[in-house]
Design a protein around this motif. Structure first.
Motif, PDB file in Angstrom:
ATOM      1  N   ASN A   9      14.080  -2.747   1.940  1.00  0.00           N
ATOM      2  CA  ASN A   9      14.146  -1.448   1.279  1.00  0.00           C
ATOM      3  C   ASN A   9      13.100  -0.539   1.932  1.00  0.00           C
ATOM      4  O   ASN A   9      11.922  -0.544   1.572  1.00  0.00           O
ATOM      5  N   VAL A  10      13.541   0.243   2.902  1.00  0.00           N
ATOM      6  CA  VAL A  10      12.628   1.042   3.710  1.00  0.00           C
ATOM      7  C   VAL A  10      11.890   2.076   2.866  1.00  0.00           C
ATOM      8  O   VAL A  10      10.675   2.278   3.024  1.00  0.00           O
ATOM      9  N   ASN A  11      12.584   2.739   1.956  1.00  0.00           N
ATOM     10  CA  ASN A  11      11.935   3.740   1.112  1.00  0.00           C
ATOM     11  C   ASN A  11      10.813   3.132   0.281  1.00  0.00           C
ATOM     12  O   ASN A  11       9.748   3.737   0.112  1.00  0.00           O
ATOM     13  N   ARG A  12      11.055   1.937  -0.229  1.00  0.00           N
ATOM     14  CA  ARG A  12      10.027   1.273  -1.038  1.00  0.00           C
ATOM     15  C   ARG A  12       8.814   0.909  -0.186  1.00  0.00           C
ATOM     16  O   ARG A  12       7.664   1.069  -0.622  1.00  0.00           O
ATOM     17  N   ILE A  13       9.052   0.435   1.028  1.00  0.00           N
ATOM     18  CA  ILE A  13       7.941   0.060   1.909  1.00  0.00           C
ATOM     19  C   ILE A  13       7.133   1.286   2.310  1.00  0.00           C
ATOM     20  O   ILE A  13       5.892   1.246   2.351  1.00  0.00           O
ATOM     21  N   ILE A  14       7.808   2.376   2.605  1.00  0.00           N
ATOM     22  CA  ILE A  14       7.087   3.600   2.981  1.00  0.00           C
ATOM     23  C   ILE A  14       6.255   4.111   1.802  1.00  0.00           C
ATOM     24  O   ILE A  14       5.097   4.494   1.969  1.00  0.00           O
ATOM     25  N   SER A  15       6.826   4.103   0.606  1.00  0.00           N
ATOM     26  CA  SER A  15       6.068   4.521  -0.582  1.00  0.00           C
ATOM     27  C   SER A  15       4.871   3.600  -0.804  1.00  0.00           C
ATOM     28  O   SER A  15       3.779   4.055  -1.163  1.00  0.00           O
ATOM     29  N   PHE A  16       5.078   2.304  -0.596  1.00  0.00           N
ATOM     30  CA  PHE A  16       3.974   1.345  -0.747  1.00  0.00           C
ATOM     31  C   PHE A  16       2.871   1.629   0.282  1.00  0.00           C
ATOM     32  O   PHE A  16       1.676   1.543  -0.040  1.00  0.00           O
ATOM     33  N   THR A  17       3.261   1.979   1.497  1.00  0.00           N
ATOM     34  CA  THR A  17       2.280   2.304   2.537  1.00  0.00           C
ATOM     35  C   THR A  17       1.463   3.522   2.145  1.00  0.00           C
ATOM     36  O   THR A  17       0.229   3.545   2.295  1.00  0.00           O
ATOM     37  N   PHE A  18       2.122   4.556   1.628  1.00  0.00           N
ATOM     38  CA  PHE A  18       1.405   5.735   1.143  1.00  0.00           C
ATOM     39  C   PHE A  18       0.460   5.355   0.004  1.00  0.00           C
ATOM     40  O   PHE A  18      -0.660   5.864  -0.079  1.00  0.00           O
ATOM     41  N   ALA A  19       0.918   4.480  -0.878  1.00  0.00           N
ATOM     42  CA  ALA A  19       0.102   4.083  -2.018  1.00  0.00           C
ATOM     43  C   ALA A  19      -1.164   3.357  -1.564  1.00  0.00           C
ATOM     44  O   ALA A  19      -2.273   3.651  -2.042  1.00  0.00           O
ATOM     45  N   VAL A  20      -1.022   2.415  -0.638  1.00  0.00           N
ATOM     46  CA  VAL A  20      -2.181   1.653  -0.159  1.00  0.00           C
ATOM     47  C   VAL A  20      -3.157   2.569   0.574  1.00  0.00           C
ATOM     48  O   VAL A  20      -4.375   2.520   0.350  1.00  0.00           O
ATOM     49  N   GLY A  21      -2.632   3.415   1.467  1.00  0.00           N
ATOM     50  CA  GLY A  21      -3.506   4.338   2.184  1.00  0.00           C
ATOM     51  C   GLY A  21      -4.236   5.288   1.255  1.00  0.00           C
ATOM     52  O   GLY A  21      -5.424   5.573   1.444  1.00  0.00           O
ATOM     53  N   SER A  22      -3.548   5.770   0.225  1.00  0.00           N
ATOM     54  CA  SER A  22      -4.168   6.684  -0.738  1.00  0.00           C
ATOM     55  C   SER A  22      -5.243   5.980  -1.556  1.00  0.00           C
ATOM     56  O   SER A  22      -6.289   6.567  -1.866  1.00  0.00           O
ATOM     57  N   ALA A  23      -5.006   4.720  -1.908  1.00  0.00           N
ATOM     58  CA  ALA A  23      -6.002   3.957  -2.664  1.00  0.00           C
ATOM     59  C   ALA A  23      -7.279   3.768  -1.843  1.00  0.00           C
ATOM     60  O   ALA A  23      -8.399   3.911  -2.358  1.00  0.00           O
ATOM     61  N   LEU A  24      -7.134   3.469  -0.556  1.00  0.00           N
ATOM     62  CA  LEU A  24      -8.308   3.304   0.306  1.00  0.00           C
ATOM     63  C   LEU A  24      -9.061   4.616   0.461  1.00  0.00           C
ATOM     64  O   LEU A  24     -10.292   4.647   0.451  1.00  0.00           O
ATOM     65  N   ALA A  25      -8.318   5.722   0.597  1.00  0.00           N
ATOM     66  CA  ALA A  25      -8.967   7.037   0.688  1.00  0.00           C
ATOM     67  C   ALA A  25      -9.724   7.356  -0.593  1.00  0.00           C
ATOM     68  O   ALA A  25     -10.832   7.917  -0.553  1.00  0.00           O
ATOM     69  N   ALA A  26      -9.145   7.016  -1.752  1.00  0.00           N
ATOM     70  CA  ALA A  26      -9.827   7.252  -3.028  1.00  0.00           C
ATOM     71  C   ALA A  26     -11.127   6.464  -3.109  1.00  0.00           C
ATOM     72  O   ALA A  26     -12.157   6.977  -3.575  1.00  0.00           O
ATOM     73  N   ALA A  27     -11.101   5.223  -2.645  1.00  0.00           N
ATOM     74  CA  ALA A  27     -12.323   4.425  -2.633  1.00  0.00           C
ATOM     75  C   ALA A  27     -13.387   5.083  -1.760  1.00  0.00           C
ATOM     76  O   ALA A  27     -14.566   5.148  -2.133  1.00  0.00           O
ATOM     77  N   GLY A  28     -12.965   5.591  -0.597  1.00  0.00           N
ATOM     78  CA  GLY A  28     -13.902   6.302   0.256  1.00  0.00           C
ATOM     79  C   GLY A  28     -14.463   7.547  -0.420  1.00  0.00           C
ATOM     80  O   GLY A  28     -15.652   7.841  -0.303  1.00  0.00           O
TER      81      GLY A  28
END
Length: 291
Positions: A183-202
């Motif tokens: 499910n490409v859409n789900r994987i792309i959304s998950f990638t955005f979610a992980v990247g955003s979480a790391l940015a929030a931690a920063g």
């Protein structure tokens, strides 16, 4: 002085690395530079501030809460601003959309909080430790440990889990991954979610390190983190980590031994040099295009 500045550089570089990971993961899968990523980082800093000052939670709960909030924000941005434009003939439309989201988010925060700098409360009892002639604070130790744990966790997830395998498959060929049942859409959304979480931690860690947050803090930090991603090799997760650390160290040494006037120029000078000498970055690989 050298060793203390090195520790300062590693501390700053670890936050750049966390932001740079979001750029490199998104680019690695959908070939898009998410210029709204710096504003996600800014929202993470303010989310942590809200949780600490209004709800009265400790900083580690605030860190997790800010990461969850920005995960949802990142998914929302991907669904609204990027997904409808995916697959269009011109990638310029996605880039323009990213710039528009960046301006919208920073303006929204100005409307919510005002344009002025907000002081971050002291949320940790800071102690200084002396090792030989080198002094390091407990805050720097916490930031370095949190950044290391998050980056190690990301690397483990990408290399050892099914989601990580799906992300790597999408990075190699989106169409083939779709044909294989991913499910490409789900994987792309998950990638955005992980990247955003790391940015929030920063963002939260920068807030407690400098005791200040402001609505436009994401613009310069985002551009520097993008430079770090290019330095390490855009699309390479270890490269983004390395690029962020190198950029942070060079920036601190530039301020310490040259002048604070060069603080922001260093990142972009490095970006120009990398593009001239090694466009694929330190850990990037040249892509052979078959015709």
């Amino acid at each position: 002085m050298f060793w203390e500045q090195l520790i300062n550089g590693l501390t700053l570089g670890s936050t750049y690395a966390l932001i740079a990971l979001g750029y490199t993961m998104v680019y690695g899968i959908i070939q898009l530079i998410n210029f709204a990523h710096g504003e996600i980082y800014m929202f993470g800093a303010f989310a942590g501030l809200f949780l600490v000052t209004v709800l009265g939670v400790n900083i580690f709960v605030a860190l997790i809460g800010a990461m969850i909030f920005c995960m949802l924000l990142g998914i929302l941005v991907e669904i609204i601003a990027y997904r409808p434009l995916r697959g269009k003939s011109s990638r310029l439309s996605g880039l323009i959309s990213a710039i528009g989201v960046s301006i919208f988010l920073s303006t929204l925060m100005v409307l919510l909080r005002g344009p002025n700098t907000t002081r971050y409360p002291e949320v940790l009892n800071i102690h200084s430790y002396t090792i030989g002639s080198v002094e390091i604070s407990s805050l720097q130790i916490v930031i370095l440990l949190v950044a290391f744990v998050l980056m190690a966790g990301l690397q483990f997830m990408v290399q050892k889990t099914r989601l990580g395998k799906a992300m790597r498959a999408c990075s190699q060929d989106l169409d083939a991954a779709c044909l294989m049942g991913i499910n490409v859409n789900r994987i792309i959304s998950f990638t955005f979610a992980v990247g955003s979480a790391l940015a929030a931690a920063g963002g939260v860690m920068v807030g407690i390190y400098y005791n200040a947050v402001w609505p436009y803090m994401g613009m310069m930090a985002g551009l520097k983190a993008f430079s770090a991603a290019v330095l390490g090799g855009i699309g390479s997760i270890p490269g983004a980590m390395l690029g962020g650390i190198i950029l942070g160290v060079l920036e601190i040494f530039g301020v310490a031994y040259l002048s604070s006037s060069y603080k922001d120029a260093i990142a972009f000078a490095i970006l120009i040099l990398v593009l001239l000498i090694r466009p694929q970055g330190i850990m990037g690989q040249k892509k052979i295009k078959k015709v």
